[in-house]
Design a protein around this motif. Structure first.
Motif, PDB file in Angstrom:
ATOM      1  N   PRO A 145      12.077  12.940  -5.058  1.00  0.00           N
ATOM      2  CA  PRO A 145      10.756  12.295  -5.110  1.00  0.00           C
ATOM      3  C   PRO A 145      10.763  10.981  -5.894  1.00  0.00           C
ATOM      4  CG  PRO A 145      10.526  14.647  -5.474  1.00  0.00           C
ATOM      5  CD  PRO A 145      12.000  14.366  -5.446  1.00  0.00           C
ATOM      6  N   LYS A 146      11.523  10.924  -6.974  1.00  0.00           N
ATOM      7  CA  LYS A 146      11.593   9.692  -7.761  1.00  0.00           C
ATOM      8  C   LYS A 146      12.183   8.552  -6.941  1.00  0.00           C
ATOM      9  CE  LYS A 146      13.287   7.824 -12.158  1.00  0.00           C
ATOM     10  NZ  LYS A 146      14.068   8.109 -13.397  1.00  0.00           N
ATOM     11  N   GLU A 147      13.193   8.858  -6.122  1.00  0.00           N
ATOM     12  CA  GLU A 147      13.792   7.828  -5.272  1.00  0.00           C
ATOM     13  C   GLU A 147      12.819   7.360  -4.192  1.00  0.00           C
ATOM     14  OE1 GLU A 147      18.491   8.376  -4.887  1.00  0.00           O
ATOM     15  OE2 GLU A 147      17.409  10.271  -4.600  1.00  0.00           O
ATOM     16  N   HIS A 148      11.999   8.286  -3.659  1.00  0.00           N
ATOM     17  CA  HIS A 148      10.971   7.894  -2.690  1.00  0.00           C
ATOM     18  C   HIS A 148      10.003   6.892  -3.321  1.00  0.00           C
ATOM     19  CE1 HIS A 148      11.538  11.736  -0.090  1.00  0.00           C
ATOM     20  NE2 HIS A 148      12.140  10.714   0.454  1.00  0.00           N
ATOM     21  N   VAL A 149       9.602   7.174  -4.553  1.00  0.00           N
ATOM     22  CA  VAL A 149       8.669   6.289  -5.258  1.00  0.00           C
ATOM     23  C   VAL A 149       9.300   4.916  -5.481  1.00  0.00           C
ATOM     24  CG1 VAL A 149       7.425   5.924  -7.428  1.00  0.00           C
ATOM     25  CG2 VAL A 149       7.437   8.191  -6.364  1.00  0.00           C
ATOM     26  N   ASN A 150      10.553   4.889  -5.913  1.00  0.00           N
ATOM     27  CA  ASN A 150      11.229   3.615  -6.164  1.00  0.00           C
ATOM     28  C   ASN A 150      11.430   2.822  -4.876  1.00  0.00           C
ATOM     29  OD1 ASN A 150      11.403   4.087  -8.924  1.00  0.00           O
ATOM     30  ND2 ASN A 150      13.404   5.074  -8.776  1.00  0.00           N
ATOM     31  N   MET A 151      11.711   3.528  -3.776  1.00  0.00           N
ATOM     32  CA  MET A 151      11.848   2.848  -2.493  1.00  0.00           C
ATOM     33  C   MET A 151      10.540   2.185  -2.084  1.00  0.00           C
ATOM     34  SD  MET A 151      14.028   5.547  -0.197  1.00  0.00           S
ATOM     35  CE  MET A 151      15.760   5.891  -0.502  1.00  0.00           C
ATOM     36  N   TYR A 152       9.441   2.919  -2.233  1.00  0.00           N
ATOM     37  CA  TYR A 152       8.151   2.362  -1.817  1.00  0.00           C
ATOM     38  C   TYR A 152       7.750   1.171  -2.683  1.00  0.00           C
ATOM     39  CZ  TYR A 152       3.310   1.947  -0.423  1.00  0.00           C
ATOM     40  OH  TYR A 152       2.113   1.456   0.042  1.00  0.00           O
ATOM     41  N   LYS A 153       8.162   1.179  -3.937  1.00  0.00           N
ATOM     42  CA  LYS A 153       7.844   0.050  -4.819  1.00  0.00           C
ATOM     43  C   LYS A 153       8.449  -1.252  -4.313  1.00  0.00           C
ATOM     44  CE  LYS A 153       7.123   2.551  -9.164  1.00  0.00           C
ATOM     45  NZ  LYS A 153       7.665   2.828 -10.518  1.00  0.00           N
ATOM     46  N   CYS A 154       9.518  -1.170  -3.527  1.00  0.00           N
ATOM     47  CA  CYS A 154      10.139  -2.386  -2.969  1.00  0.00           C
ATOM     48  C   CYS A 154       9.187  -3.112  -2.029  1.00  0.00           C
ATOM     49  CB  CYS A 154      11.427  -2.024  -2.231  1.00  0.00           C
ATOM     50  SG  CYS A 154      12.749  -1.418  -3.308  1.00  0.00           S
ATOM     51  N   ARG A 155       8.141  -2.416  -1.553  1.00  0.00           N
ATOM     52  CA  ARG A 155       7.197  -3.056  -0.643  1.00  0.00           C
ATOM     53  C   ARG A 155       6.401  -4.153  -1.332  1.00  0.00           C
ATOM     54  NH1 ARG A 155       2.211  -3.471   1.369  1.00  0.00           N
ATOM     55  NH2 ARG A 155       1.314  -2.593  -0.509  1.00  0.00           N
ATOM     56  N   GLU A 158       3.998  -8.585  -1.095  1.00  0.00           N
ATOM     57  CA  GLU A 158       2.741  -9.054  -1.684  1.00  0.00           C
ATOM     58  C   GLU A 158       2.981 -10.311  -2.516  1.00  0.00           C
ATOM     59  OE1 GLU A 158       0.047  -7.862  -0.736  1.00  0.00           O
ATOM     60  OE2 GLU A 158       0.545  -5.853   0.031  1.00  0.00           O
ATOM     61  N   ASN A 159       4.090 -10.337  -3.249  1.00  0.00           N
ATOM     62  CA  ASN A 159       4.435 -11.547  -4.015  1.00  0.00           C
ATOM     63  C   ASN A 159       4.723 -12.716  -3.080  1.00  0.00           C
ATOM     64  OD1 ASN A 159       4.218 -10.122  -6.433  1.00  0.00           O
ATOM     65  ND2 ASN A 159       6.377  -9.520  -6.405  1.00  0.00           N
ATOM     66  N   PHE A 160       5.329 -12.414  -1.951  1.00  0.00           N
ATOM     67  CA  PHE A 160       5.606 -13.441  -0.949  1.00  0.00           C
ATOM     68  C   PHE A 160       4.307 -14.044  -0.419  1.00  0.00           C
ATOM     69  CE2 PHE A 160       5.577 -13.678   3.764  1.00  0.00           C
ATOM     70  CZ  PHE A 160       6.227 -14.895   3.928  1.00  0.00           C
ATOM     71  N   PHE A 161       3.346 -13.192  -0.055  1.00  0.00           N
ATOM     72  CA  PHE A 161       2.052 -13.683   0.427  1.00  0.00           C
ATOM     73  C   PHE A 161       1.362 -14.527  -0.644  1.00  0.00           C
ATOM     74  CE2 PHE A 161       1.748  -9.802   3.404  1.00  0.00           C
ATOM     75  CZ  PHE A 161       2.271 -10.524   4.461  1.00  0.00           C
ATOM     76  N   LYS A 162       1.429 -14.063  -1.889  1.00  0.00           N
ATOM     77  CA  LYS A 162       0.783 -14.776  -2.993  1.00  0.00           C
ATOM     78  C   LYS A 162       1.371 -16.167  -3.174  1.00  0.00           C
ATOM     79  CE  LYS A 162      -0.022 -14.403  -7.991  1.00  0.00           C
ATOM     80  NZ  LYS A 162       0.221 -13.578  -9.208  1.00  0.00           N
ATOM     81  N   PHE A 163       2.687 -16.269  -3.130  1.00  0.00           N
ATOM     82  CA  PHE A 163       3.341 -17.572  -3.307  1.00  0.00           C
ATOM     83  C   PHE A 163       3.007 -18.512  -2.153  1.00  0.00           C
ATOM     84  CE2 PHE A 163       6.899 -20.504  -2.726  1.00  0.00           C
ATOM     85  CZ  PHE A 163       6.988 -21.066  -3.986  1.00  0.00           C
ATOM     86  N   CYS A 164       3.054 -17.995  -0.933  1.00  0.00           N
ATOM     87  CA  CYS A 164       2.769 -18.844   0.231  1.00  0.00           C
ATOM     88  C   CYS A 164       1.332 -19.348   0.218  1.00  0.00           C
ATOM     89  CB  CYS A 164       3.036 -18.062   1.521  1.00  0.00           C
ATOM     90  SG  CYS A 164       4.785 -17.799   1.865  1.00  0.00           S
ATOM     91  N   LYS A 165       0.400 -18.530  -0.242  1.00  0.00           N
ATOM     92  CA  LYS A 165      -1.003 -18.935  -0.246  1.00  0.00           C
ATOM     93  C   LYS A 165      -1.325 -19.863  -1.418  1.00  0.00           C
ATOM     94  CE  LYS A 165      -2.691 -14.864   2.247  1.00  0.00           C
ATOM     95  NZ  LYS A 165      -3.551 -13.660   2.247  1.00  0.00           N
ATOM     96  N   GLN A 166      -0.725 -19.608  -2.574  1.00  0.00           N
ATOM     97  CA  GLN A 166      -1.050 -20.407  -3.753  1.00  0.00           C
ATOM     98  C   GLN A 166      -0.273 -21.720  -3.821  1.00  0.00           C
ATOM     99  OE1 GLN A 166      -0.458 -17.963  -7.221  1.00  0.00           O
ATOM    100  NE2 GLN A 166      -2.373 -16.842  -6.938  1.00  0.00           N
ATOM    101  N   SER A 167       0.981 -21.726  -3.343  1.00  0.00           N
ATOM    102  CA  SER A 167       1.848 -22.878  -3.569  1.00  0.00           C
ATOM    103  C   SER A 167       2.275 -23.631  -2.316  1.00  0.00           C
ATOM    104  CB  SER A 167       3.115 -22.430  -4.323  1.00  0.00           C
ATOM    105  OG  SER A 167       2.778 -21.815  -5.544  1.00  0.00           O
ATOM    106  N   LEU A 168       2.241 -22.970  -1.153  1.00  0.00           N
ATOM    107  CA  LEU A 168       2.736 -23.621   0.060  1.00  0.00           C
ATOM    108  C   LEU A 168       1.650 -23.880   1.092  1.00  0.00           C
ATOM    109  CD1 LEU A 168       6.146 -21.759   0.590  1.00  0.00           C
ATOM    110  CD2 LEU A 168       5.678 -23.852  -0.693  1.00  0.00           C
TER     111      LEU A 168
END
Length: 338
Positions: free
Chosen positions: A259-269, A273-283
């Motif tokens: 279960p801990k590995e499932h949680v860590n895998m999902y956190k990679c998603r 969100e950081n990608f969307f944030k950078f593209c909207k704020q800076s590009l």
């Protein structure tokens, strides 16, 4: 390192203008700040950038690295408040503030390599009220995108939000032999399995499943069960929410890990969100004011293409963040060559 950071196409004039422009990234403002003629920028905007060149390079990088590769998928909203005539413009929910605004929505699929997201494909989603008989759901759009790159997803893990955890998506991924980790709605009904993987008892909602209730100070708890006719693993991730209250979210997967590995895998998603944030704020993801959907999507493609080149260059030259690299380029008004 030279082999990993192979030669990629140099920045085109449209991408250079995005870097030079500190204000809104529309053609008139970009022309003022970059010195590139507005006619030239509009001409570039009518053409879709060549995605295939850097896709091949990213796939080469993926094959050289001996790590688990994730593919992340999500959708994002781009507001178009004053675009009355733009195709597929509709009243949609903006996830940033949960308010309904006029705009468009796109579905994005990309590779996650060492906690960095690189977009590979995207497509505009058209609401049913506008698409009519040609309507395709976001799940169907994502399935079509995955099908195009399925040969590159061997031994990789697909991560997506709960919107995509549907029976249709599950059937496609299982039949295709692909691994996945997704958010799971708490009201979905599952059926428990015994040690012999035989179904026992009645179906029960995930939120009411006693086997997924928190015990003492555990951070995650998982079970193997049936959802529809498929054997899956459901993990309860216990956390403290923004209101400083105990909360839980559920994750569904066909990966046989803890279960801990499932949680860590999902956190990679969250890198998407950081990608969307950078593209909207800076590009300037939301800044283009084209009156045709084609030009608007071309602008988004240029933004994504620039993001990949910046991210690869930041990694190659060991910048702490891509923000640091972008600030340096805007200050020096100079461009890099791979």
């Amino acid at each position: 390192e030279k082999e990993i950071f192979a030669v990629l196409p140099n920045l085109n004039d449209y991408e250079k203008a995005i870097i030079d422009t500190s204000g809104k990234k529309n053609c008139s403002q970009m022309s003022k700040e970059s010195g590139i003629s507005q006619y030239e920028l509009q001409k570039l905007l009518t053409a879709f950038p060549d995605f295939d060149k850097y896709k091949e390079e990213l796939f080469k990088i993926k094959s050289l690295l001996n790590i688990t590769i994730f593919w992340a998928a999500d959708d994002t909203f781009s507001p178009r408040k004053y675009s009355e005539v733009l195709e597929s413009n509709w009243l949609l929910r903006d996830g940033a503030d949960n308010c309904y605004k006029k705009g468009i929505s796109i579905v994005v699929l990309g590779i996650v390599i060492n906690e960095y997201f690189f977009p590979i494909a995207f497509e505009n989603w058209v609401p049913k009220a506008l698409a009519g008989d040609n309507y395709r759901s976001k799940v169907e759009i994502l399935i079509e995108m995955i099908e195009k790159f399925k040969h590159e997803m061997k031994n990789a893990i697909i991560i997506a939000d709960g919107l995509y955890a549907t029976r249709q998506m599950l059937k496609y991924l299982v039949d295709s032999g692909l691994l996945f980790v997704m958010r799971f709605a708490s009201n979905r009904s599952i059926q428990l399995l015994d040690r012999n993987n035989e179904a026992i008892g009645k179906k029960v909602a995930v939120s009411k499943c006693q086997q997924l209730k928190k015990e003492r100070n555990m951070l995650a708890k998982g079970i193997k069960c049936l959802w529809h006719e498929y054997e899956v693993f459901i993990t309860a991730d216990f956390f403290i929410n923004r209101r400083n209250e105990p909360d839980v979210k559920y994750i569904i997967s066909n990966c046989n890990v803890t279960p801990k590995e499932h949680v860590n895998m999902y956190k990679c998603r969250w890198v998407i969100e950081n990608f969307f944030k950078f593209c909207k704020q800076s590009l300037g993801f939301n800044d283009n004011r084209s009156h045709t959907l084609k030009n608007l999507l071309n602008h988004i493609a240029h933004v994504f293409s620039l993001y990949i080149k910046l991210q690869l260059h930041a990694l190659k030259n060991r910048f702490f963040t891509i923000y640091q690299l972008l600030d340096l380029l805007r200050y020096k008004k100079s461009y890099f060559v791979f």
